[in-house]
Design a protein around this motif. Structure first.
Motif, PDB file in Angstrom:
ATOM      1  N   MET A   1       0.780  -1.162   0.082  1.00 10.49           N
ATOM      2  CA  MET A   1      -0.071  -0.008  -0.098  1.00 10.49           C
ATOM      3  C   MET A   1       0.768   0.972  -0.052  1.00 10.49           C
ATOM      4  SD  MET A   1      -2.992   0.919   2.934  1.00 10.49           S
ATOM      5  CE  MET A   1      -1.796   0.680   3.945  1.00 10.49           C
ATOM      6  N   ASP A   2       0.427   2.245  -0.701  1.00 10.79           N
ATOM      7  CA  ASP A   2       1.362   3.526  -0.866  1.00 10.79           C
ATOM      8  C   ASP A   2       1.335   4.155   0.258  1.00 10.79           C
ATOM      9  OD1 ASP A   2       1.126   6.545  -1.605  1.00 10.79           O
ATOM     10  OD2 ASP A   2       2.254   5.668  -2.900  1.00 10.79           O
ATOM     11  N   SER A   3       2.484   4.606   1.053  1.00  9.00           N
ATOM     12  CA  SER A   3       2.733   5.435   2.410  1.00  9.00           C
ATOM     13  C   SER A   3       2.027   6.600   2.469  1.00  9.00           C
ATOM     14  CB  SER A   3       4.230   5.472   2.510  1.00  9.00           C
ATOM     15  OG  SER A   3       4.457   6.286   1.465  1.00  9.00           O
ATOM     16  N   ASP A   4       1.605   7.446   1.082  1.00  8.73           N
ATOM     17  CA  ASP A   4       0.968   8.565   1.178  1.00  8.73           C
ATOM     18  C   ASP A   4      -0.638   8.195   1.694  1.00  8.73           C
ATOM     19  OD1 ASP A   4       3.035  10.160   0.906  1.00  8.73           O
ATOM     20  OD2 ASP A   4       2.803  10.145  -1.316  1.00  8.73           O
ATOM     21  N   LEU A   5      -0.973   7.113   1.080  1.00  8.60           N
ATOM     22  CA  LEU A   5      -2.387   6.864   1.176  1.00  8.60           C
ATOM     23  C   LEU A   5      -2.515   6.295   2.526  1.00  8.60           C
ATOM     24  CD1 LEU A   5      -5.262   6.020   0.346  1.00  8.60           C
ATOM     25  CD2 LEU A   5      -4.373   3.732  -0.402  1.00  8.60           C
ATOM     26  N   LYS A   6      -1.641   5.383   3.288  1.00  7.47           N
ATOM     27  CA  LYS A   6      -1.755   4.995   4.475  1.00  7.47           C
ATOM     28  C   LYS A   6      -1.666   6.245   5.590  1.00  7.47           C
ATOM     29  CE  LYS A   6       2.073   3.340   6.543  1.00  7.47           C
ATOM     30  NZ  LYS A   6       3.058   2.419   6.773  1.00  7.47           N
ATOM     31  N   ASN A   7      -0.611   7.198   5.360  1.00 11.89           N
ATOM     32  CA  ASN A   7      -0.729   8.260   6.121  1.00 11.89           C
ATOM     33  C   ASN A   7      -2.055   9.290   6.245  1.00 11.89           C
ATOM     34  OD1 ASN A   7       1.944   7.623   7.023  1.00 11.89           O
ATOM     35  ND2 ASN A   7       2.821   8.854   5.422  1.00 11.89           N
ATOM     36  N   TYR A   8      -2.668   9.194   4.939  1.00  7.74           N
ATOM     37  CA  TYR A   8      -3.794  10.050   4.842  1.00  7.74           C
ATOM     38  C   TYR A   8      -4.896   9.368   5.632  1.00  7.74           C
ATOM     39  CZ  TYR A   8      -8.052  11.872   2.585  1.00  7.74           C
ATOM     40  OH  TYR A   8      -9.024  12.426   2.291  1.00  7.74           O
ATOM     41  N   SER A   9      -4.944   7.807   5.539  1.00  2.95           N
ATOM     42  CA  SER A   9      -6.389   7.172   6.012  1.00  2.95           C
ATOM     43  C   SER A   9      -6.081   7.400   7.456  1.00  2.95           C
ATOM     44  CB  SER A   9      -5.925   5.937   5.591  1.00  2.95           C
ATOM     45  OG  SER A   9      -4.914   4.944   6.074  1.00  2.95           O
ATOM     46  N   VAL A  10      -4.647   7.341   8.030  1.00 10.27           N
ATOM     47  CA  VAL A  10      -4.493   7.452   9.463  1.00 10.27           C
ATOM     48  C   VAL A  10      -4.944   8.873  10.168  1.00 10.27           C
ATOM     49  CG1 VAL A  10      -2.792   7.622  11.423  1.00 10.27           C
ATOM     50  CG2 VAL A  10      -2.741   5.717   9.712  1.00 10.27           C
ATOM     51  N   LEU A  12      -6.779  10.874   8.673  1.00 14.18           N
ATOM     52  CA  LEU A  12      -8.396  11.078   8.394  1.00 14.18           C
ATOM     53  C   LEU A  12      -9.169  10.466   9.180  1.00 14.18           C
ATOM     54  CD1 LEU A  12     -10.448  12.131   6.356  1.00 14.18           C
ATOM     55  CD2 LEU A  12     -10.451   9.968   5.275  1.00 14.18           C
ATOM     56  N   ASN A  13      -8.678   9.313  10.048  1.00 12.99           N
ATOM     57  CA  ASN A  13      -9.520   8.429  10.618  1.00 12.99           C
ATOM     58  C   ASN A  13      -9.103   8.991  12.295  1.00 12.99           C
ATOM     59  OD1 ASN A  13     -11.479   6.648   9.333  1.00 12.99           O
ATOM     60  ND2 ASN A  13      -9.739   6.951   8.210  1.00 12.99           N
ATOM     61  N   LEU A  14      -8.169   9.380  12.644  1.00 12.43           N
ATOM     62  CA  LEU A  14      -7.852   9.793  14.077  1.00 12.43           C
ATOM     63  C   LEU A  14      -8.761  10.642  14.606  1.00 12.43           C
ATOM     64  CD1 LEU A  14      -3.897   9.926  14.383  1.00 12.43           C
ATOM     65  CD2 LEU A  14      -5.272   8.058  15.265  1.00 12.43           C
ATOM     66  N   MET A  15     -10.152  10.307  14.982  1.00 12.35           N
ATOM     67  CA  MET A  15     -11.037  11.047  15.475  1.00 12.35           C
ATOM     68  C   MET A  15     -10.922  11.551  16.718  1.00 12.35           C
ATOM     69  SD  MET A  15     -12.753  10.817  12.754  1.00 12.35           S
ATOM     70  CE  MET A  15     -14.120  11.681  12.982  1.00 12.35           C
ATOM     71  N   GLN A  16     -11.816  12.465  17.193  1.00  7.22           N
ATOM     72  CA  GLN A  16     -11.820  13.048  18.463  1.00  7.22           C
ATOM     73  C   GLN A  16     -11.911  12.113  19.465  1.00  7.22           C
ATOM     74  OE1 GLN A  16     -13.478  16.819  18.918  1.00  7.22           O
ATOM     75  NE2 GLN A  16     -13.268  17.085  21.168  1.00  7.22           N
ATOM     76  N   LEU A  17     -11.094  12.233  20.663  1.00  2.00           N
ATOM     77  CA  LEU A  17     -11.443  11.413  21.808  1.00  2.00           C
ATOM     78  C   LEU A  17     -12.215  12.283  22.659  1.00  2.00           C
ATOM     79  CD1 LEU A  17      -7.913   9.988  22.263  1.00  2.00           C
ATOM     80  CD2 LEU A  17      -9.875   8.609  22.057  1.00  2.00           C
ATOM     81  N   LEU A  87      -6.378   0.062   9.195  1.00  2.39           N
ATOM     82  CA  LEU A  87      -7.085   0.155  10.503  1.00  2.39           C
ATOM     83  C   LEU A  87      -5.958  -0.153  11.668  1.00  2.39           C
ATOM     84  CD1 LEU A  87      -9.278   0.411  12.198  1.00  2.39           C
ATOM     85  CD2 LEU A  87     -10.112  -2.032  11.753  1.00  2.39           C
ATOM     86  N   GLU A  88      -5.023  -1.204  11.328  1.00  2.00           N
ATOM     87  CA  GLU A  88      -3.923  -1.345  12.075  1.00  2.00           C
ATOM     88  C   GLU A  88      -3.026  -0.231  12.427  1.00  2.00           C
ATOM     89  OE1 GLU A  88      -1.650  -4.708  10.552  1.00  2.00           O
ATOM     90  OE2 GLU A  88      -3.606  -6.219  10.542  1.00  2.00           O
ATOM     91  N   GLU A  89      -2.910   0.419  11.488  1.00  2.00           N
ATOM     92  CA  GLU A  89      -2.185   1.868  11.678  1.00  2.00           C
ATOM     93  C   GLU A  89      -2.545   2.912  12.448  1.00  2.00           C
ATOM     94  OE1 GLU A  89       1.204   2.548  10.661  1.00  2.00           O
ATOM     95  OE2 GLU A  89       1.332   0.490  10.088  1.00  2.00           O
ATOM     96  N   ILE A  90      -4.178   2.786  12.218  1.00  3.48           N
ATOM     97  CA  ILE A  90      -4.766   3.667  13.159  1.00  3.48           C
ATOM     98  C   ILE A  90      -4.746   3.401  14.628  1.00  3.48           C
ATOM     99  CG2 ILE A  90      -7.287   4.725  13.514  1.00  3.48           C
ATOM    100  CD1 ILE A  90      -7.677   4.564  10.415  1.00  3.48           C
ATOM    101  N   VAL A  91      -5.009   2.028  14.867  1.00  3.49           N
ATOM    102  CA  VAL A  91      -5.057   1.610  16.433  1.00  3.49           C
ATOM    103  C   VAL A  91      -3.691   1.883  16.871  1.00  3.49           C
ATOM    104  CG1 VAL A  91      -5.258  -0.445  17.531  1.00  3.49           C
ATOM    105  CG2 VAL A  91      -6.821  -0.003  15.793  1.00  3.49           C
ATOM    106  N   LYS A  92      -2.655   1.626  15.947  1.00  2.00           N
ATOM    107  CA  LYS A  92      -1.060   1.846  16.565  1.00  2.00           C
ATOM    108  C   LYS A  92      -0.923   3.426  16.960  1.00  2.00           C
ATOM    109  CE  LYS A  92       1.199  -0.202  13.452  1.00  2.00           C
ATOM    110  NZ  LYS A  92       2.313  -0.883  12.598  1.00  2.00           N
TER     111      LYS A  92
END
Length: 242
Positions: A1-10, A12-17, A87-92
């Protein structure tokens, strides 16, 4: 998976706690129903005694103090358009946030917890999707002094004090992040994989060092580690002879 896409998804999905008190004050938010449902489950299930628990006290003994000190934070993560690796990157990333976040006011670090809620994951898919992420990332979390737990309606993990009780069932699939505590020893010495068991026990002993408040757990952890290493040595010897 492209690293830029991975960073973008992370990003984008680091929603507020949100803390539970902040959720109570929210009026308009697309994810408010999910936040409220899990908040109520935390208060009315995890934070209270249960007749099938097999011991006195709340289902999770830390929840009442965590609620009182406003130390639980919830985030809703939409997974519909995510690859498993994303999703794994987001959880990490939430692991990193957890470790970097300072406690405030009356909070105690030991009571801090994150609940990552996945409303897009279907109940029937939760055992595969949520459990696989938890199993893959648990070594990383444990070696960081953290625990990561999987919760969903199909979770069959038994309670420590009553094998017929299912304490890890939640109304919406989620992952919980918290600091490791001494009482986590049974969860860390249970893996059948000896390499993994040794890895967990070494992280457990490193986490608490010589600061154990319960000497029995210190002794039991050392004994479990020695036994696992001895078993592994025997298995390797047998494999070599064969």
């Amino acid at each position: 998976m492209d690293s830029d896409l991975k960073n973008y998804s992370v990003s984008l999905n680091l929603m507020q706690l949100y803390t539970t008190r902040e959720i109570e004050q929210l009026q308009r938010h697309e994810d408010l129903p999910y936040l409220i449902e899990i908040m109520e489950w935390v208060k009315n299930f995890l934070g209270r005694p249960h007749p099938k628990l097999g011991r006195t006290g709340a289902v999770c003994p830390f929840v009442p103090l965590s609620l009182k000190s406003n130390s639980i934070r919830l985030a809703v993560i939409h997974t519909k358009h995510l690859y498993p690796e994303q999703l794994e990157e987001i959880v990490k990333s939430y692991r990193d946030i957890f470790l970097e976040m300072d406690v405030k006011g009356q909070e105690l670090a030991i009571n801090k917890a994150f609940l990552l809620i996945f409303p897009d994951i279907h109940i029937e898919d939760a055992p595969k999707q949520v459990d696989s992420i938890q199993q893959k990332l648990k070594p990383l979390f444990v070696e960081s002094g953290l625990m990561i737990g999987e919760f969903h309606k199909r979770n069959e993990s038994p309670g420590l004090h009553n094998p017929n009780f299912r304490p890890l069932r939640s109304p919406i699939p989620l992952l919980a992040i918290r600091f490791m505590v001494e009482a986590d020893l049974p969860f860390l010495q249970s893996p059948a994989d000896l390499h993994l068991r040794i890895r967990y026990l070494e992280a457990y002993l490193k986490r608490f060092g010589q600061n154990f408040t319960d000497e029995t757990k210190f002794t039991n952890a050392h004994q479990a580690l020695s036994l696992a290493k001895e078993q592994l040595k025997k298995e390797n010897l047998v494999s070599y002879c064969i």
